[in-house]
Design an enzyme around this catalytic site. Structure first.
Site: not given
Ligand code: URA
Length: 426
Positions: A82, A161, A168, A183, A187
């Site tokens: 990621h 999320d 957010r 967050s 995932k």
């Molecule tokens: N990417 C995400 O998935 N969440 C965040 O809070 C910031 C970047």
């Protein structure tokens, strides 16, 4: 329990209990905690922080809000990467098939771009026919066929999320390490990968502008992954300048294919190979083929072609091109001492490569091609950048974004090393 009590506790710098966190995430997902209450709580968290135990509880509660995927039916280890996002960061495109060619499965759920950083799904959608939305069974089929799958997360994965991130985004509460770490990791853990390599970008084109905050984010995410049983490591990598020479959806696919064909820009190749080695090590693949070799012998390219075709794409189709181009020339002779990642990302976005709102379309052909990288010698009048757009009316605002974003001097200026640091658990 009630939301006001939880908000007050964090507003007054208190520590939220596991029960409070479990309750507030579940109630928010159900719709029993209102958006305005969650906004207030997110702002209290942004201002007052959370400790490691609270962040771990928050992450676990978001994972439990939806499904957790399971790849135990596969006969080889799984690995994912990621990136926290950057300009010209197309690394997933060559990396996923490369790691598949070297012996691990790569089940990757990716996102779309918002703002000045591009999104992997937007890039891949520039390949004619390629489909981002797959069912879980289709994901498994693509993995078995190609060894790697890159697709959109379904609505069942960490729905808390999804809702919270959208909130957010419009309440000025994105830039909080506890909220960003939970967050991303909710995932990735729900996605079911056995191992994870995080590429935490640092510099003007990244979320994290300095090494200290990037390291804190990396350490928080590595701890969350490790505690959840996912073997997790992080690299801190440079995003003070764009990665590679192409910024924009189809332009980045083209560059990725060059890398898979054994060529491509040095920095993209170096980072792709380094991340591939990290993924194979984290996954515990023994006797893996060396990734540098798999880029040269065609096996990574074969995996790419299978992956694209398995998701409906035509790997041989011509990629979309923008109708209009404009060349920016070097203003003087010397060394390109600065080419700012944020300026180039903003220019590409204004050219049409990115979107302002989630529902906006992107232009696949739009973007910026770099003819020189920081440190390269340049001559006055030589092409420095080519801007690509579907309409000439976009060039003016893109040029404004680039104003002050590059400099030619007598000597090269310092820039961050491509790989700044490596963060592991413990
Ligand atoms: N990417 C995400 O998935 N969440 C965040 O809070 C910031 C970047």
């Amino acid at each position: 329990m009630d939301a006001i009590e939880v908000i007050r506790a964090k507003r007054d710098r208190g520590e939220l209990s596991t029960a409070q966190i479990d309750w507030v995430i579940a109630a928010y997902t159900r719709g029993d905690v209102a958006d305005e209450q969650m906004s207030a709580l997110a702002m209290a968290i942004l201002l007052n922080g959370m400790n490691r135990r609270e962040i771990a509880d928050w992450t676990q509660a978001m994972i439990r809000s939806g499904e957790r995927m399971d790849w135990s039916a596969l006969d080889r280890p799984t690995a994912d990467k990621h990136s926290t996002g950057g300009v010209g960061d197309k690394i997933t495109l060559p990396l996923a098939p490369l790691v598949a060619a070297c012996g691990a499965y790569v089940p990757q759920l990716s996102g779309r771009g918002l703002g000045h950083t591009g999104g992997t799904l937007d890039k891949l959608e520039s390949v004619p026919g390629w489909r981002a939305s797959l069912s879980n069974d289709e994901m498994l089929d693509v993995l078995r066929t190609a060894g790697a799958v890159v697709c959109a997360a379904g609505s069942g994965l960490a729905p808390a999320d999804k809702k919270l991130y959208a909130l957010r985004d419009v309440t000025g509460t994105v830039e909080s390490i506890p909220l960003i770490a939970s967050s991303i990791m909710s995932k990735k853990i729900a996605e079911g990968t056995g191992s994870l390599v995080l590429d935490v970008k640092v510099g003007s084109g990244a979320f994290m502008k300095d090494v200290t905050t990037a390291r804190e984010l990396a350490e928080t995410m590595v701890a969350l992954g490790t505690d959840a049983g996912v073997r997790t490591v992080a690299l801190l990598t440079a995003m003070d300048r764009p990665l590679g020479r192409a910024v924009g959806n189809a332009l980045e696919v083209e560059e990725s294919v060059e890398v898979l064909a054994g060529g491509g820009p040095e920095d993209v190749v170096e980072l792709t190979v380094r991340l591939a080695r990290e993924m194979l090590e984290a996954a515990g693949v023994s006797g893996a083929k060396d990734p540098a070799k798999a880029l040269q012998d065609g096996s990574a390219m074969d995996a790419w072609r299978r992956m694209i075709a398995a998701q409906g794409g035509d790997p041989d189709a011509a990629l979309p091109r923008a109708a209009e181009t404009l060349t920016v020339e070097a203003p003087a002779s010397g060394v390109l001492s600065r080419l700012d990642a944020y300026a180039v990302g903003l220019a590409a976005w204004r050219l049409g490569a990115g979107r302002a709102r989630k529902e906006d379309p992107v232009s696949f052909g739009a973007g910026v091609t770099l003819h020189a990288k920081p440190g390269d010698p340049v001559r006055a009048g030589q092409p420095l950048l080519t801007l690509h757009a579907d309409e000439t009316s976009r060039f003016e605002r893109a040029l404004e974004a680039l104003d002050g974003g590059y400099a030619v001097s007598d000597a090269a200026a310092d820039h961050l090393p491509l790989v700044i640091d490596r963060v592991t658990a413990g």
